[in-house]
Every structure is written in structure tokens, then in C-alpha cells.
Design an enzyme around this catalytic site. Structure first.
Site, PDB file in Angstrom:
ATOM      1  N   GLU A 173       0.879  -1.037  -0.275  1.00  0.00           N
ATOM      2  CA  GLU A 173      -0.643   0.025   0.172  1.00  0.00           C
ATOM      3  C   GLU A 173       0.703   1.197   0.253  1.00  0.00           C
ATOM      4  O   GLU A 173       1.863   1.306   0.188  1.00  0.00           O
ATOM      5  CB  GLU A 173      -0.954   0.007   1.315  1.00  0.00           C
ATOM      6  CG  GLU A 173      -1.638  -1.287   1.132  1.00  0.00           C
ATOM      7  CD  GLU A 173      -2.243  -0.530   2.896  1.00  0.00           C
ATOM      8  OE1 GLU A 173      -1.717  -0.518   4.096  1.00  0.00           O
ATOM      9  OE2 GLU A 173      -3.698  -1.580   3.187  1.00  0.00           O
ATOM     10  N   ASP A 177       1.169  10.279   3.920  1.00  0.00           N
ATOM     11  CA  ASP A 177       1.713  11.304   4.573  1.00  0.00           C
ATOM     12  C   ASP A 177       0.749  11.661   5.556  1.00  0.00           C
ATOM     13  O   ASP A 177       0.309  12.866   5.289  1.00  0.00           O
ATOM     14  CB  ASP A 177       2.686  12.275   4.095  1.00  0.00           C
ATOM     15  CG  ASP A 177       3.626  12.432   4.153  1.00  0.00           C
ATOM     16  OD1 ASP A 177       3.972  11.992   6.152  1.00  0.00           O
ATOM     17  OD2 ASP A 177       4.679  13.219   3.804  1.00  0.00           O
ATOM     18  N   ARG A 196      -3.370   8.606  17.265  1.00  0.00           N
ATOM     19  CA  ARG A 196      -2.437   7.475  17.386  1.00  0.00           C
ATOM     20  C   ARG A 196      -1.317   8.094  19.385  1.00  0.00           C
ATOM     21  O   ARG A 196      -1.330   7.313  19.974  1.00  0.00           O
ATOM     22  CB  ARG A 196      -0.844   7.235  16.671  1.00  0.00           C
ATOM     23  CG  ARG A 196      -0.131   6.526  17.270  1.00  0.00           C
ATOM     24  CD  ARG A 196       0.825   6.254  16.235  1.00  0.00           C
ATOM     25  NE  ARG A 196       1.726   5.118  16.510  1.00  0.00           N
ATOM     26  CZ  ARG A 196       2.979   5.271  17.179  1.00  0.00           C
ATOM     27  NH1 ARG A 196       3.338   6.520  17.595  1.00  0.00           N
ATOM     28  NH2 ARG A 196       3.874   4.285  17.788  1.00  0.00           N
ATOM     29  N   CYS A 469      32.264  40.268  14.059  1.00  0.00           N
ATOM     30  CA  CYS A 469      30.918  39.570  14.089  1.00  0.00           C
ATOM     31  C   CYS A 469      29.932  40.562  13.686  1.00  0.00           C
ATOM     32  O   CYS A 469      30.035  41.530  13.579  1.00  0.00           O
ATOM     33  CB  CYS A 469      30.506  39.458  16.062  1.00  0.00           C
ATOM     34  SG  CYS A 469      28.628  39.419  16.148  1.00  0.00           S
ATOM     35  N   CYS A 472      27.917  42.696  16.347  1.00  0.00           N
ATOM     36  CA  CYS A 472      28.165  43.516  16.871  1.00  0.00           C
ATOM     37  C   CYS A 472      29.687  43.778  16.972  1.00  0.00           C
ATOM     38  O   CYS A 472      30.172  44.835  17.204  1.00  0.00           O
ATOM     39  CB  CYS A 472      28.052  43.257  18.613  1.00  0.00           C
ATOM     40  SG  CYS A 472      29.803  41.932  18.240  1.00  0.00           S
ATOM     41  N   CYS A 493      26.599  41.528  22.679  1.00  0.00           N
ATOM     42  CA  CYS A 493      26.727  40.878  20.852  1.00  0.00           C
ATOM     43  C   CYS A 493      24.997  41.638  21.211  1.00  0.00           C
ATOM     44  O   CYS A 493      24.403  40.846  22.000  1.00  0.00           O
ATOM     45  CB  CYS A 493      27.446  39.886  20.459  1.00  0.00           C
ATOM     46  SG  CYS A 493      26.594  40.049  19.219  1.00  0.00           S
TER      47      CYS A 493
HETATM   48  S1  IVH Z   1       0.198   0.132   8.973  1.00  0.00           S
HETATM   49  C1  IVH Z   1       1.299  -1.972  13.203  1.00  0.00           C
HETATM   50  N1  IVH Z   1       0.018   1.469   6.364  1.00  0.00           N
HETATM   51  O1  IVH Z   1       2.865   5.279   8.734  1.00  0.00           O
HETATM   52  C2  IVH Z   1       1.243  -0.637  11.375  1.00  0.00           C
HETATM   53  N2  IVH Z   1       0.579   2.799   8.306  1.00  0.00           N
HETATM   54  O2  IVH Z   1       5.901   4.824   9.979  1.00  0.00           O
HETATM   55  C3  IVH Z   1       0.605   0.117  11.069  1.00  0.00           C
HETATM   56  N3  IVH Z   1       1.412   5.013   7.755  1.00  0.00           N
HETATM   57  O3  IVH Z   1       2.375   5.433  12.052  1.00  0.00           O
HETATM   58  C4  IVH Z   1       0.704   1.329  10.607  1.00  0.00           C
HETATM   59  N4  IVH Z   1       0.219   4.594   5.964  1.00  0.00           N
HETATM   60  O4  IVH Z   1       0.509   6.595  10.567  1.00  0.00           O
HETATM   61  C5  IVH Z   1       0.507   1.288   8.022  1.00  0.00           C
HETATM   62  N5  IVH Z   1      -0.909   2.304   3.612  1.00  0.00           N
HETATM   63  C6  IVH Z   1      -0.326   2.370   6.231  1.00  0.00           C
HETATM   64  C7  IVH Z   1       0.707   3.021   6.490  1.00  0.00           C
HETATM   65  C8  IVH Z   1       0.710   3.465   8.056  1.00  0.00           C
HETATM   66  C9  IVH Z   1       0.939   5.536   6.301  1.00  0.00           C
HETATM   67  C10 IVH Z   1       1.790   5.664   8.709  1.00  0.00           C
HETATM   68  C11 IVH Z   1       0.856   5.424   9.673  1.00  0.00           C
HETATM   69  C12 IVH Z   1       1.872   4.659  11.565  1.00  0.00           C
HETATM   70  C13 IVH Z   1       3.234   5.158   9.899  1.00  0.00           C
HETATM   71  C14 IVH Z   1       4.169   4.200  10.785  1.00  0.00           C
END
Ligand code: IVH
Length: 734
Positions: A173, A177, A196, A469, A472, A493
Site C-alpha cells: 500500500e 503522509d 495515535r 561579528c 556587534c 553583542c
Molecule cells: S500500517 C501496525 N499502513 O505510517 C502497523 N501505516 O511509520 C500500523 N502509515 O503510524 C501501520 N500509511 O500513521 C500502515 N498503508 C499504511 C500507512 C501507514 C501511512 C503511517 C501510520 C503509521 C506510520 C508508521
């Protein structure tokens, strides 16, 4: 009851008639959702036409209301998730108005899962902490194909031999971000959404999550478990981000740095109307607590498909791949597609598809062993180096800063980048006028990576650090054996003065509230403050003369300055800003020497006896107190009335129940201040820390204790009330 029967029901009561088209046939989509399909069929049995229905005056039935809710939810899904609207905006609006009309006539029928309840909710007063029933883990990172090969090797080592006969399947997947969120459904209804946080405890942001139109308030179809927690990433699409920032600029507001910050800033709003306007999105990627009345399917991707059938948003770019080869192909394909995706991603997540293997592989302290994030390399772009400016820090260190032709790097406009120090400039051979490669990784400060030498103009001079500097004009010296150049102006300064004063008033130092950086700059620029002790000579009158300073604020600042005079020895030492003497070292010095006089005359040998103090720090302390202008400032501060309690004789009884224990204080205590409580506990041998972790022995929770208490309970740490704590202390002879 089918919607068309509203006509028969209410006709005799209607005085004003509005024309409402019947829900068109197109609404009978969603073939996978049988029960809903049935209801919608009923609704659309009659040919398209008009019915006599007064939006204002119809009272409608509960059944009609429920049908409208379902139909609207379906249209929301088609519009927001599938991006494939099934009716016109005007038709949608009519359905919505019909729903509002019934709800207006029967406010007692309005429930949380009604589409009308997504927006317009009351702002919350504060965020509440919530413990995650199942902790939210993070992911370990891979930066290369080799890292993925290692990951698969670790997976294969732990799985039984028969599992390794064929290629391992991975769900692949995009790594969105944004921010992780856990959404809880009970009996199919959305009841709570929690960020989280630190993975154990997050913040309740239900009011904002409800505004996201792709998230169903009521799960579709049937068959869902009583309790279903789904997890995913909340994010802001690139286009929403761009229009939000355009609007911010037009309103003379500060734009967001990137879509992630914009999404985070939106979730942190108390008023859900703001989130409603900002159009956040979400894709699911996992689950938390699930009640035992439902069993997960065998594979991760099947679980996702089931969630999708319940109306939850799943990333359309997700796929299932086989082995490391499959992972690499997916990586290449998505990497190529990255720029054209409507949202920002920073990599790819691979998860072992067989859910049964997840428990075999288990978790490390932070992340599952069955998943990994392959990060894209940090984004790099070329731009022009216009100038190298010199910044003067609190201790006089000169830092070269690259002024760049503004350029977009990973969604952020960059016009400055750090060059660290002269050695770095020489090593990379960076010269003003060069074309340079600029990199930004995550939230890190952008940096100049290298020079594009073929682009170098003919006459570019070698960069030299200034001899004086820039602030000053004092002499600049290069520290022996170090890359650091320092202004010798000390507190004379203005740049150092400003930084030193910012440090002096900061939270962990004298903690003077209301004295922000802008005000400090003003005070120094107009000459009202030259040294920290001048702060204590400020009056309401002198402050009120400053631009943009109302009398009330002036009064508050003066009050805060007066209050700060009563402090602790450790805070005072920290506030002086001796190079490399941080908060912890200052505390150790105060505990060890007990008085300022003892510290002022301490030798290097005596100083290195103190925990945390090495030779360099000891030398810095001795040098600091030898400087005549520092001696003057310290004397002036003491004459201004800064005081701290005299050290009490610290006698620690070995029978103290707090001996060597890690204690966290939280909430407000009735019997004296937290500082006093801290002193008493330290005298009994306790170590006081600020945050709760598995290493904490006791949490002492006063009134209104919040997330720290909740976290302690989640971790099984002993929580003591103030009374219990006092009783425990009474039982000691310390
Ligand atoms: S799985 C137990 N899948 O990345 C595993 N996380 O660096 C749970 N994130 O805290 C995360 N896309 O906020 C997972 N396709 C995706 C994601 C994903 C973004 C974020 C998520 C996680 C962070 C970890």
C-alpha cells in the site's frame, strides 16, 4: 415505509407544497449491499415524478427518516469515495432538505449517525485522552531493496517450514503522509475517533473525524461485529492543501508548510466547523479491537475488502504482491506514479498478507515484524545559492545559513538551508552563486547536499567566515581544535543578548510568561534592556511606551517578571546559559554544591565530581564565572532580588519507600506546590521525571490529573492519590 408514501401520509396536512423529485433509479446501486438495496428499491419503485411534500411542514415518519439517512449515506459514498456521483447536486440537496425537514419536526429522532450531524456540532472545550484498547504500533523502515531482502529473510526464519514452500504474499500500500487514527464502531455506529498519540494513549478527536465525508457514521450492510476499531491515515489531498494555502495567503494568514501539517493542524481544532471546511480524507490500513462475534478473514486484503463493503474507505492503489521481486515491482510502479497521485506519500508499506502469520511473527517493542515501510529517498532539488548569511547564536557561535532562490521541495517552499559550519562548506566546496542540491527529509531542516559543479559560473570566490561579528563587530575567534567560530562580544553583542535573554526567560529557566521573542527583540532594540537584570527594572510605564503594548499586557508582563524572582538554584544556573549546561546538569550542580557561591568558586576537579559533568563542561563553568562581565550580571541579578529556598539537609533514610524509585507528579496537589512535593520526594531518594513510561514506579496524581494518570493505569504503574502518598511518607523516618 417507502419515501413515496410521504405523499399519502401528509397530503391532508400540507398547506404549502414544494416539488421534490423522487429518488431516481440510479440510486439502486451498491449491488453488494443487499438490505440497503432492498430499501432503496422500494424508494424508487415509482417512476420519476413529483410528490406534494412540504419541506417545512412535513413531519414524516421515523422509517422515512432512516431511509433518507441510508440513501444519503450511499450518495456520499458514491460521491466522496467512488468519485462517481449518482445524482445531481440539486437532487442531493433535495434529499438532504427532506431529511432536515423531518428532523426539524422531530428533534427527538436526531441521532449521531444522521448526515446532518457531521457538521455544526458544538466546539469541544478541550481534548480528552483515551487509552487505546490495542496499542497503536509504528513501522520499521527499509531504505533499499537489500533492506527488503533482509526483512523477508527475518520473516522466513520465523515461519514454519511449510509456510516457506511458496512465495510469501504481501499486501502493498502507499504510505500516506498524514496522521494515524483509530475509529471505533459499536453496533455499526461511529462512537469514537482517537489519534495515535504515543501509541498507548491518544486524543479524542471524534468531533473532527465525523466531518470527513468518506467515513460512514453508520456502517453499511450487516454482519459487522459489535465492536470494530478500524485504523488508518487521515490526510489532506494536494489540491485541498493548495486551495487552503491560497486562501490563507489572501487572508494574510500563515500558510501551512505541507499537507501533513495542515491535516494535523485541522485535527487539533476544537471547533469541528473548521475541520468540516477543510475536507480531510482517510484511507484505512488496519484494525484495533474487534469483538469476538466476528472473525477476521484469512488474509489482510480480504479484511480490507470486507471493510470496504461496510462503506469504509480503502486505498484504491493497494495491491497484493509475491516475494521480494513483487515488492520491488510495486515500488517502481508507485514511485513513477508518485507525482500524479492526488495525495502525498513518503513510501510504501508491505504487510504479510496471511493474518495467521502475524501472531507467529509478533512485534518488537515498537513495530510489527510482519510489516515494513520502504521509504522513498528524501526529495532533492536544484536551486541557486544567493548568499551565505551568518547567524549568531546564544553562546556566540556563528552558523552559516544558505539563502536560496525559493524552491519547492517535497511540498514545502524552501528559501533557507543550513550549511552547519565552515568545515562543511569547504568539504562540499559550496560557493555563493553556485547551483546547489537541496534536500529535505521529513520534518528535518533543509540542507545543502552538494554543488552542481558543471553549472558553476566563472568567478566564484571561496567563502570565508567574517573576522568580525556581523551583529556587534566584535572579534571572531575560531575555537581550538573545533569547527566552531565564535563572536567574542558576549552579552554585549545584541544577537547574543537577544538569544541569551530568550533563554533566560524560557519555561525551564526563570519561566517568565508573556515575554515572547518579539518583545525581547523590541526591548533590546530600543535599549530598555541591555542585560538580564534590566528586566527587573521594567515598569508598567516603560513597557507601555513600546509599540503594540497595551497597558494591561504591560501589567501582566511586570507581574510575571516579579513572580519569577522566587525561583530555584537549578533554574537560576540553567538560566545563566553557560555553554553546555542544560537543565539536568544545572540540577546536578545545585544538588551537589547546594549554594551558588560554592559553584562560583568550584575548581575543575571539584566540578567533574558531579554526575553529568565532564571536563569540557567543567571548563565552561569555570571560564563563565571568571569573566568579569558575567560576574557583574550575576551580582546584579542577585541585587534585583532573585532568591531561592536554602537547601535543606538531605538525609535519605534507607527505609524510604521512594528510595531509588522513579516518580511522576501530575495534577494539582492540595498540600503545597509541586516544587515542594518534588523536593520532599527527592529528599527521600526518589528520581522525579516528567513523563510516564514502563520504567515509572509511582505516579502521584493530584486533582484533575489527565493523560499521565490514564497512561500509568494503562501500563499498570502504581497510581497514588495525594493522601496515599502523604501516608506513605509519614510512615518513613526520612
Ligand atoms: S500500517 C501496525 N499502513 O505510517 C502497523 N501505516 O511509520 C500500523 N502509515 O503510524 C501501520 N500509511 O500513521 C500502515 N498503508 C499504511 C500507512 C501507514 C501511512 C503511517 C501510520 C503509521 C506510520 C508508521
Amino acid at each position: 415505509m417507502p419515501l413515496h408514501e410521504i405523499e399519502e401520509l401528509d397530503a391532508h396536512r400540507l398547506s404549502v407544497c414544494a416539488k421534490i423529485p423522487f429518488i431516481p433509479h440510479k440510486v439502486t446501486l451498491m449491488p453488494s449491499l443487499e438490505t440497503t438495496q432492498q430499501t432503496i428499491k422500494n424508494v424508487s419503485q415509482k417512476p420519476q415524478g413529483e410528490c406534494a411534500l412540504s419541506i417545512e411542514e412535513t413531519s414524516g415518519s421515523l422509517e422515512q427518516l432512516n431511509q433518507l439517512k441510508q440513501v444519503i449515506a450511499k450518495h456520499d459514498y458514491a460521491y466522496y469515495v467512488l468519485d462517481n456521483p449518482t445524482i445531481s447536486d440539486a437532487q442531493y440537496d433535495q434529499l438532504y432538505q427532506a431529511l432536515l425537514a423531518i428532523e426539524k419536526a422531530h428533534p427527538e429522532w436526531v441521532t449521531d449517525d444522521s448526515p446532518s450531524q457531521r457538521v455544526g456540532g458544538q466546539p469541544v472545550e478541550q481534548f480528552h485522552s483515551q487509552v487505546h484498547a490495542v496499542p497503536m504500533f509504528s513501522l520499521s523502515n527499509a531504505f533499499s531493496q537489500e533492506d527488503l531482502v533482509d526483512f523477508e529473510r527475518r520473516v522466513l526464519e520465523k515461519l514454519p517450514a511449510e509456510a516457506t514452500q511458496t512465495l510469501i504474499e504481501y499486501a502493498a500500500e502507499p504510505k500516506m503522509d498524514g496522521l494515524a487514527i483509530s475509529i471505533r464502531y459499536e453496533q455499526g455506529k461511529l462512537v469514537q475517533a482517537v489519534t495515535r498519540g504515543d501509541g498507548q494513549v491518544g486524543e479524542d478527536v471524534t468531533h473532527n473525524i465525523r466531518t470527513i465525508r468518506t467515513i460512514p457514521l453508520q456502517l453499511f450492510s450487516t454482519g459487522w461485529p459489535d465492536v470494530l476499531e478500524v485504523r488508518g491515515e487521515v490526510f489532506m489531498s494536494k489540491s485541498t492543501f493548495e486551495s487552503l494555502n491560497k486562501q490563507a495567503v489572501a487572508n494574510h494568514e500563515k500558510p501551512f508548510a505541507n499537507p501533513r501539517n495542515a491535516a494535523a493542524g485541522t485535527l487539533r481544532q476544537l471547533d469541528p466547523n473548521i475541520a468540516a471546511q477543510r475536507h480531510l480524507s482517510l484511507y484505512l490500513y488496519g484494525w484495533g479491537e474487534i469483538s469476538s462475534d466476528w472473525s477476521l478473514p484469512a488474509c489482510y486484503h480480504k479484511a480490507m475488502e470486507q471493510f470496504k463493503a461496510w462503506g469504509l474507505p480503502i486505498n484504491p492503489d493497494a495491491s497484493v504482491v509475491k516475494g521480494v521481486q513483487g515488492m520491488a515491482e510495486y515500488y517502481d510502479a508507485l514511485h513513477d506514479k508518485r507525482a500524479s497521485l492526488p495525495y502525498e506519500i513518503d513510501g510504501i508499506v508491505y504487510k504479510v498478507n496471511q493474518i495467521a502469520y502475524h501472531s507467529v511473527l509478533g512485534f518488537t517493542a515498537k513495530s510489527p515484524r510482519w510489516a515494513i515501510a520502504r521509504k522513498f529517498p528524501a526529495e532533492e532539488v536544484w536551486t541557486q545559492l544567493l548568499a551565505i548569511d551568518i547567524q549568531v547564536g546564544r553562546t556566540g557561535a556563528l552558523t552559516p545559513v544558505a539563502r536560496l532562490e525559493p524552491v519547492l521541495v517535497g511540498g514545502v517552499m524552501v528559501s533557507n538551508a543550513t550549511l552547519h559550519n565552515l568545515d562543511e562548506i569547504r568539504r562540499k566546496d559550496v560557493r555563493i552563486g553556485d547551483t546547489v542540491v537541496v534536500r529535505r527529509a521529513g520534518d528535518v531542516i533543509p540542507e545543502v547536499v552538494s554543488v552542481v559543479l558543471p553549472q558553476r559560473p566563472d568567478s566564484v570566490a571561496l567563502f570565508e567566515m567574517p573576522k568580525h561579528c556581523p551583529e556587534c563587530n566584535s572579534e571572531v575567534i575560531k575555537e581550538h581544535d573545533k569547527a566552531v567560530y565564535r563572536c567574542t562580544g558576549g552579552l554585549f553583542c545584541p544577537a547574543q543578548k537577544k538569544r541569551a535573554l530568550q533563554h533566560f526567560v524560557s519555561r525551564k529557566a526563570l519561566d517568565i510568561q508573556g515575554l515572547g521573542n518579539k518583545l525581547i527583540d523590541q526591548l533590546i532594540d530600543v535599549g530598555l534592556v541591555k542585560h538580564p537584570d534590566d528586566l527587573f527594572k521594567l515598569t508598567v510605564e516603560s513597557l507601555s511606551q513600546l509599540e503594540r503594548m497595551a497597558e494591561k499586557s504591560a501589567r501582566n508582563v511586570c507581574q510575571a517578571i516579579q513572580t519569577s524572582k522566587q525561583t530555584t538554584l537549578a533554574r537560576f544556573i540553567y538560566a545563566l546559559g553557560i555553554p553546555e549546561v542544560g537543565e539536568v546538569t544545572a540540577k546536578h550542580l545545585a544538588i551537589h554544591f547546594k549554594t551558588l557561591d560554592a559553584i562560583r568558586v568550584a575548581t575543575i576537579e571539584a566540578l567533574i565530581e558531579v554526575p553529568d559533568v565532564g571536563e569540557i563542561v567543567a571548563e565552561n563553568i569555570v571560564t563563565f564565572f571568571q569573566q568579569p562581565h558575567n560576574q557583574e550580571v550575576v551580582e546584579a541579578l542577585l541585587s534585583a532580588g532573585i532568591t531561592w529556598p536554602m537547601p535543606e539537609q538531605i538525609t535519605v533514610s534507607s527505609s524510604s519507600p521512594f528510595m531509588g524509585k522513579v516518580v511522576v507528579l501530575t495534577g494539582s496537589l492540595q498540600q503545597g506546590s509541586r516544587t515542594e512535593a518534588k523536593k520532599k520526594l527527592e529528599a527521600l531518594g526518589a528520581k522525579i521525571t516528567g513523563s510516564v513510561s514502563a520504567k515509572t514506579d509511582f505516579v502521584i496524581a493530584g486533582e484533575k490529573a489527565g493523560s499521565k494518570r490514564t497512561k500509568a493505569e494503562a501500563l499498570g504503574v502504581t497510581v497514588l492519590s495525594e493522601e496515599e502518598w502523604i501516608a506513605m511518607m509519614g510512615g518513613t523516618d526520612g
